[in-house]
Scaffold this active site. Structure first.
Site, mmCIF file in Angstrom:
data_model
loop_
_atom_site.group_PDB
_atom_site.id
_atom_site.type_symbol
_atom_site.label_atom_id
_atom_site.label_comp_id
_atom_site.label_asym_id
_atom_site.label_seq_id
_atom_site.Cartn_x
_atom_site.Cartn_y
_atom_site.Cartn_z
ATOM 1 N N LYS A 114 0.875 -1.174 0.000
ATOM 2 C CA LYS A 114 0.000 0.000 0.000
ATOM 3 C C LYS A 114 0.914 1.225 0.000
ATOM 4 O O LYS A 114 1.559 1.531 0.999
ATOM 5 C CB LYS A 114 -0.916 0.000 1.226
ATOM 6 C CG LYS A 114 -1.941 1.125 1.184
ATOM 7 C CD LYS A 114 -2.983 0.968 2.271
ATOM 8 C CE LYS A 114 -4.145 1.931 2.066
ATOM 9 N NZ LYS A 114 -3.765 3.338 2.029
ATOM 10 N N CYS A 407 33.180 16.866 33.049
ATOM 11 C CA CYS A 407 34.308 17.316 33.867
ATOM 12 C C CYS A 407 34.661 18.791 33.683
ATOM 13 O O CYS A 407 35.533 19.309 34.379
ATOM 14 C CB CYS A 407 35.537 16.457 33.587
ATOM 15 S SG CYS A 407 36.199 16.689 31.930
ATOM 16 N N CYS A 428 38.261 12.377 33.278
ATOM 17 C CA CYS A 428 36.864 12.784 33.075
ATOM 18 C C CYS A 428 35.973 11.641 33.565
ATOM 19 O O CYS A 428 36.080 10.514 33.084
ATOM 20 C CB CYS A 428 36.623 13.065 31.597
ATOM 21 S SG CYS A 428 34.878 13.197 31.157
HETATM 22 S S1 IVH Z 1 -6.497 -0.338 -4.760
HETATM 23 C C1 IVH Z 1 -10.827 -0.320 -4.149
HETATM 24 N N1 IVH Z 1 -3.959 -0.731 -4.381
HETATM 25 O O1 IVH Z 1 -5.075 3.454 -0.971
HETATM 26 C C2 IVH Z 1 -9.387 -0.359 -4.383
HETATM 27 N N2 IVH Z 1 -4.928 1.277 -3.531
HETATM 28 O O2 IVH Z 1 -7.415 3.556 0.828
HETATM 29 C C3 IVH Z 1 -8.715 0.862 -3.904
HETATM 30 N N3 IVH Z 1 -3.336 2.746 -2.414
HETATM 31 O O3 IVH Z 1 -6.871 5.916 -2.615
HETATM 32 C C4 IVH Z 1 -7.465 1.101 -4.543
HETATM 33 N N4 IVH Z 1 -1.571 1.486 -2.715
HETATM 34 O O4 IVH Z 1 -4.423 5.830 -3.077
HETATM 35 C C5 IVH Z 1 -4.999 0.095 -4.177
HETATM 36 N N5 IVH Z 1 -1.706 -1.191 -4.121
HETATM 37 C C6 IVH Z 1 -2.747 -0.375 -3.948
HETATM 38 C C7 IVH Z 1 -2.612 0.857 -3.268
HETATM 39 C C8 IVH Z 1 -3.735 1.650 -3.084
HETATM 40 C C9 IVH Z 1 -2.029 2.628 -2.220
HETATM 41 C C10 IVH Z 1 -4.153 3.877 -1.941
HETATM 42 C C11 IVH Z 1 -4.944 4.549 -2.997
HETATM 43 C C12 IVH Z 1 -6.348 4.643 -2.481
HETATM 44 C C13 IVH Z 1 -6.193 4.298 -1.045
HETATM 45 C C14 IVH Z 1 -7.399 3.545 -0.551
#
Ligand code: IVH
Length: 661
Positions: A114, A407, A428
């Site tokens: 993520k 010291c 020291c």
């Molecule tokens: S999938 C319904 N894949 O997370 C699917 N999102 O909380 C939603 N994000 O706004 C998106 N890495 O900006 C997906 N590998 C990833 C992601 C990702 C970051 C962010 C994205 C989205 C947010 C959702």
């Protein structure tokens, strides 16, 4: 004219190909100058024939004019948010809910990082990027096409001819941690505003009114899914869509992985978590998605969140807090280092109230004042470090002390050193205490029971004034000490008695000569087999020894030039510290050999190393074709396997002992 158009298209093709190799695949085929030459040719032809410029021409990345306000645009399919979980139990509950609602097995899942960046929606029509938008409220976003076009990893035209009539591609725009740091450093130098995080920096860059400003920021993208698309495209699974994105020239992440079941996802989460600190970009968790798109449709949505995906969030490793003060600590060799005292804060489930600041240069670089809000990062289990100042405080700037906090001696600073030093050495109190702690530590005389608190207590009570006093300790005054009874006094004395029997390299190491650790001690022990020989050595002789650099030679000679140091070393011997002759009068029988140690051994590793180094061998951390010997203890793993593969001589503990004796 027809010829010109076709030449132009060939150049564009080539530029697209090479940009893809460079920015998307990270695997360039031509040098930067070859690329630039091609690009200049494109600019020259387009300059003379502006009517031939197309919106997807590589020259059009930085073409957009500045704008006053971003236009709103509706996404063709909404951009959703994700449900979250933070524990394995919560993740399992989500999985069970999916199966129950579906009333059948959900099939395989896909795990991916993520990314902690900014979500964008890219619309490609007939393979050409026609618009790019921010997520906005999920339904309506802001049009940032000109800015997104400046990102070299975003294709202006999809690579394959076999692309949908139109398709929305979703991805996360980000900036690497390294680029972010570099940007902030130069912004600080120019008196410009700093960004608080890489994410914030990517967002700010995308919202520039002038695309030429965005173009200067090193933004990149990972594409992670497909939104709405024309009916001519019918992927069956998420992974298939990811593979298509890759084929079309979009940048996809290397850690996208299919997991057959929940347990495999949990394993992925743990594995990626371990790598997290080493990644060049920031991630805040793992997104787990049901792979089969039909199953995704059947599961559907819950308000704005899909039921078919969830985010597993890692605990934060960054936290911000207030810097209360900076204290200066004196180490055993007199180095004075700043330590930040913080308003206690939870980082990665640990309460942190101190952080290292390395040296004064670092304080100046960070521009820290008392009362500043600072961002902390805990990488692995090391002491947390201050990454940057989030908000400059009202308090005074932190200035380097002039006098030793322990010291009161005037501090010195070497010409090319960032480190302040107290020159008072063992007079020291702080240096003395740390020197004694080091003397008793495992890599020196290894006196069990002489930890920080015990050493501090003995020094405070005046029972010891220097290292050698440890060997004159008597039982009666010890018994009187707090947290010490008859029994523990006796076991401390026994430990001290045992520690008298040591090795020559350890003895040298325990003297606390600046810049001399275990390895150098072993080399010195090898070349100067008696203490008197070592005391008498001069710089020239030392410089003849392999691996002894000038600073080390000087450190040794300067150390023994001080009478108190010579006396102390000799006194240790007089009080009974001794070592077997065999390690004192060593040979160079292992000269030219390169050893690797692996597995568990009954002697401490440092000792094995010293024994080898003292005989002229080198010890390396990893097995390669240069390795000549591998000492494999119990439970040896991959290093042993590699050594076997390379046909390297492998010795077990008893073979090693035979060799050494
Ligand atoms: S999938 C319904 N894949 O997370 C699917 N999102 O909380 C939603 N994000 O706004 C998106 N890495 O900006 C997906 N590998 C990833 C992601 C990702 C970051 C962010 C994205 C989205 C947010 C959702």
């Amino acid at each position: 004219m027809q010829q010109l158009i076709s030449d132009l298209e060939k150049i564009r093709e080539a530029l697209r190909y090479h940009a893809h190799r460079y920015y998307v695949l990270d695997d360039p085929e031509v040098s930067d100058s070859e690329y630039d030459e091609l690009y200049d040719r494109l600019l020259a032809i387009e300059g003379e024939n502006p009517e031939l410029i197309t919106p997807d021409s590589p020259s059009q990345r930085v073409g957009g004019a500045p704008i006053d306000a971003f236009q709103s645009v509706e996404h063709r399919a909404p951009m959703l948010s994700l449900g979250k979980c933070t524990t394995e139990e919560e993740f399992d509950a989500w999985l069970r809910r999916c199966s129950t609602e579906l009333d059948r097995d959900i099939g395989s899942l896909v795990c991916e990082p993520k990314f902690d960046g900014v979500a964008v929606n890219l619309l490609y029509e007939n393979g050409i990027l026609t618009r790019a938008a921010t997520r906005g409220d999920g339904t309506v976003g802001e049009l940032i096409t000109a800015n997104v076009k400046t990102i070299s990893a975003v294709p202006l035209r999809l690579l394959s001819d076999n692309v949908p009539e139109w398709v929305e591609i979703r991805g996360e725009v980000y900036i690497t941690i390294e680029d972010f740091d570099a940007y902030n450093r130069s912004a600080a130098a120019n008196g410009e505003r700093l960004f608080v995080s890489p994410r914030n920096s990517a967002a700010g860059s995308l919202r520039q009114k002038d695309p030429t400003m965005t173009a200067k920021r090193p933004l990149s993208i990972y594409c992670y899914s497909i939104g709405a698309h024309s009916d001519d495209y019918q992927p069956q699974s998420h992974l298939e869509a990811i593979n298509d994105l890759h084929k079309w020239g979009c940048r996809v992440n290397e850690f996208v992985e299919r997991c057959e079941n929940g347990a495999a996802c949990v394993d992925y989460i743990a594995r990626l978590g371990e790598r997290r600190d080493g990644l060049p970009y920031e991630i805040d968790g793992v997104v787990i998605k049901v792979d089969d798109l039909g199953t995704q449709r059947d599961l559907g949505f819950y308000i704005r969140q899909p039921r078919w995906a969830i985010a597993f969030k890692y605990p934060p490793v960054d936290a911000s807090t207030t810097l209360l003060d900076v204290e200066y600590q004196v180490g055993r060799t007199g180095a004075v280092t700043p330590v930040a005292r913080l308003d206690p804060v939870q980082v990665d489930r640990v309460t942190v109230s101190n952080a290292t600041l390395h040296n004064q240069d670092e304080i100046e670089r960070l521009g820290i004042r008392r009362g500043s809000k600072v961002l902390l990062r805990r990488a692995g289990d090391v002491i947390p470090k201050i990454v940057r100042v989030v908000e400059v405080g009202e308090g005074a700037l932190i200035e380097a002390p002039e006098l030793c906090p322990s010291c009161g001696t005037k501090l010195t600073r070497g010409e090319d050193e960032a480190i302040l030093r107290c020159p008072a050495q063992l007079s020291c109190p702080a240096q003395l205490q740390n020197a004694v702690i080091y003397f008793c530590s495992r890599e020196c005389l290894d006196i069990k029971g002489m930890g920080t608190q015990r050493v501090e207590q003995l020094l405070k009570k005046g029972l010891i004034k220097r290292n050698s006093d440890i060997f004159t300790l008597k039982k009666e005054p010890l018994v009187e000490l707090e947290r010490m009874g008859e029994k523990s006094a006796q076991s401390l004395l026994d430990a001290i008695e045992n520690a008298k029997e040591t090795t020559y390299p350890r003895f040298i190491n325990s003297l606390g000569i600046r810049n001399i650790g275990e390895d150098t001690s072993a080399i010195l022990a090898d070349r100067f087999p008696t203490l008197e020989a070592l005391i008498a050595v001069d710089v020239e002789t030392l410089l003849e020894v392999d691996n002894i650099a000038e600073t080390i030679a000087l450190n040794v000679v300067e150390f023994f030039a001080i009478e108190a140091n010579r006396d102390e070393a000799r006194r240790l011997v007089e009080l009974g510290v001794h070592w077997p002759e065999s390690t004192a009068s060593v040979d160079s029988s292992l000269e030219g050999q390169i050893w690797v140690l692996t597995g568990k051994t009954s002697r401490p590793r440092t000792e094995v190393k010293s024994l080898l180094v003292a005989r002229g061998a080198k010890v390396s951390g990893s097995v390669s074709k240069n390795t000549t010997h591998v000492f494999a203890g119990e439970n040896a793993g991959s290093k042993l396997a590699k050594a076997e593969e390379l046909g390297i001589r492998i010795l077990d503990e008893s073979e090693f002992n035979d060799l050494i004796e």
